[in-house]
Design a protein around this motif. Structure first.
Motif, PDB file in Angstrom:
ATOM      1  N   VAL A 140      41.634 100.394  50.109  1.00 27.44           N
ATOM      2  CA  VAL A 140      42.757  99.498  50.406  1.00 27.44           C
ATOM      3  C   VAL A 140      42.752  98.319  49.425  1.00 27.44           C
ATOM      4  CG1 VAL A 140      43.766  97.954  52.128  1.00 27.44           C
ATOM      5  CG2 VAL A 140      42.874 100.178  52.833  1.00 27.44           C
ATOM      6  N   PHE A 141      41.587  97.763  49.184  1.00 28.93           N
ATOM      7  CA  PHE A 141      41.468  96.677  48.207  1.00 28.93           C
ATOM      8  C   PHE A 141      41.914  97.155  46.826  1.00 28.93           C
ATOM      9  CE2 PHE A 141      38.948  94.650  44.862  1.00 28.93           C
ATOM     10  CZ  PHE A 141      39.338  93.342  45.022  1.00 28.93           C
ATOM     11  N   CYS A 168      41.576  83.965  48.229  1.00 27.47           N
ATOM     12  CA  CYS A 168      41.819  82.740  48.979  1.00 27.47           C
ATOM     13  C   CYS A 168      42.073  83.090  50.436  1.00 27.47           C
ATOM     14  CB  CYS A 168      43.041  82.001  48.437  1.00 27.47           C
ATOM     15  SG  CYS A 168      42.902  81.557  46.709  1.00 27.47           S
ATOM     16  N   GLY A 169      41.683  82.209  51.322  1.00 27.08           N
ATOM     17  CA  GLY A 169      41.938  82.426  52.738  1.00 27.08           C
ATOM     18  C   GLY A 169      41.127  81.460  53.570  1.00 27.08           C
ATOM     19  N   PRO A 170      41.401  81.447  54.878  1.00 28.47           N
ATOM     20  CA  PRO A 170      40.661  80.543  55.765  1.00 28.47           C
ATOM     21  C   PRO A 170      39.190  80.938  55.872  1.00 28.47           C
ATOM     22  CG  PRO A 170      42.207  81.914  57.009  1.00 28.47           C
ATOM     23  CD  PRO A 170      42.408  82.221  55.566  1.00 28.47           C
ATOM     24  N   LYS A 197      35.952  86.867  52.928  1.00 31.36           N
ATOM     25  CA  LYS A 197      36.147  86.800  51.478  1.00 31.36           C
ATOM     26  C   LYS A 197      34.827  87.049  50.736  1.00 31.36           C
ATOM     27  CE  LYS A 197      37.628  82.596  51.568  1.00 31.36           C
ATOM     28  NZ  LYS A 197      37.558  82.251  52.986  1.00 31.36           N
ATOM     29  N   SER A 198      33.796  86.362  51.138  1.00 29.99           N
ATOM     30  CA  SER A 198      32.503  86.513  50.460  1.00 29.99           C
ATOM     31  C   SER A 198      31.934  87.911  50.644  1.00 29.99           C
ATOM     32  CB  SER A 198      31.504  85.472  50.970  1.00 29.99           C
ATOM     33  OG  SER A 198      31.921  84.180  50.618  1.00 29.99           O
ATOM     34  N   GLU A 199      32.028  88.446  51.837  1.00 29.24           N
ATOM     35  CA  GLU A 199      31.499  89.793  52.078  1.00 29.24           C
ATOM     36  C   GLU A 199      32.243  90.839  51.252  1.00 29.24           C
ATOM     37  OE1 GLU A 199      28.922  92.493  52.886  1.00 29.24           O
ATOM     38  OE2 GLU A 199      28.654  90.417  53.487  1.00 29.24           O
ATOM     39  N   CYS A 205      30.435  93.241  48.511  1.00 26.93           N
ATOM     40  CA  CYS A 205      30.607  94.699  48.563  1.00 26.93           C
ATOM     41  C   CYS A 205      30.995  95.222  47.181  1.00 26.93           C
ATOM     42  CB  CYS A 205      31.659  95.055  49.601  1.00 26.93           C
ATOM     43  SG  CYS A 205      31.929  96.828  49.765  1.00 26.93           S
ATOM     44  N   ILE A 206      31.907  94.538  46.527  1.00 28.20           N
ATOM     45  CA  ILE A 206      32.343  94.942  45.189  1.00 28.20           C
ATOM     46  C   ILE A 206      31.214  94.777  44.176  1.00 28.20           C
ATOM     47  CG2 ILE A 206      33.935  94.369  43.308  1.00 28.20           C
ATOM     48  CD1 ILE A 206      35.961  93.649  45.583  1.00 28.20           C
ATOM     49  N   VAL A 207      30.456  93.691  44.281  1.00 29.73           N
ATOM     50  CA  VAL A 207      29.310  93.483  43.388  1.00 29.73           C
ATOM     51  C   VAL A 207      28.313  94.631  43.544  1.00 29.73           C
ATOM     52  CG1 VAL A 207      27.273  92.032  42.980  1.00 29.73           C
ATOM     53  CG2 VAL A 207      29.536  90.982  43.219  1.00 29.73           C
TER      54      VAL A 207
END
Length: 113
Positions: free
Chosen positions: A24-25, A41-43, A48-50, A54-56
């Motif tokens: 999906v990403f 960006c987001g609340p 966001k960090s997770e 995951c991508i890293v």
């Protein structure tokens, strides 16, 4: 788009694409390409960090070089990443303002090529 040498990467490597384990990403951003910068960006506490970690992990498993740019101190061992990657296939750069970020992107591009 801010003009910098990362544009050269996009132009000359536009057919190279890395797909993460998150379809999906990948569909939303069109996959990861050399030289492409994605800002999340987001609340607080929405993942966001997770998502980034995951991508890293996906990139490192695929033997890709990863550069993380952050304004906060990062402890990679908290995210399931081997410290042996640090400095070789994983680099962490810290910046605290947009102007320094632009300079950092230019410098990173010069060290990669």
């Amino acid at each position: 788009m801010i003009p910098c040498s990362c544009n050269w990467l996009l132009k000359h490597h536009k057919n190279q694409k890395f797909e993460s384990s998150l379809p999906v990403f990948d569909k939303i951003v069109g996959g990861l390409h050399p030289g492409k910068v994605i800002e999340l960006c987001g609340p607080s506490s929405v993942g966001k960090s997770e998502l980034c970690w995951c991508i890293v992990r996906d990139c490192l498993k695929s033997k890709k070089t990863v550069i993380i740019i952050s304004s906060k101190k990062i402890f990679i061992e908290d995210h399931g990443i081997d410290k042996m990657c640090l400095g070789t296939s994983l680099q962490i750069k810290y910046t605290f303002c947009v102007y320094k970020l632009i300079d950092l992107l230019k410098a990173v591009d010069k060290t990669v090529f």
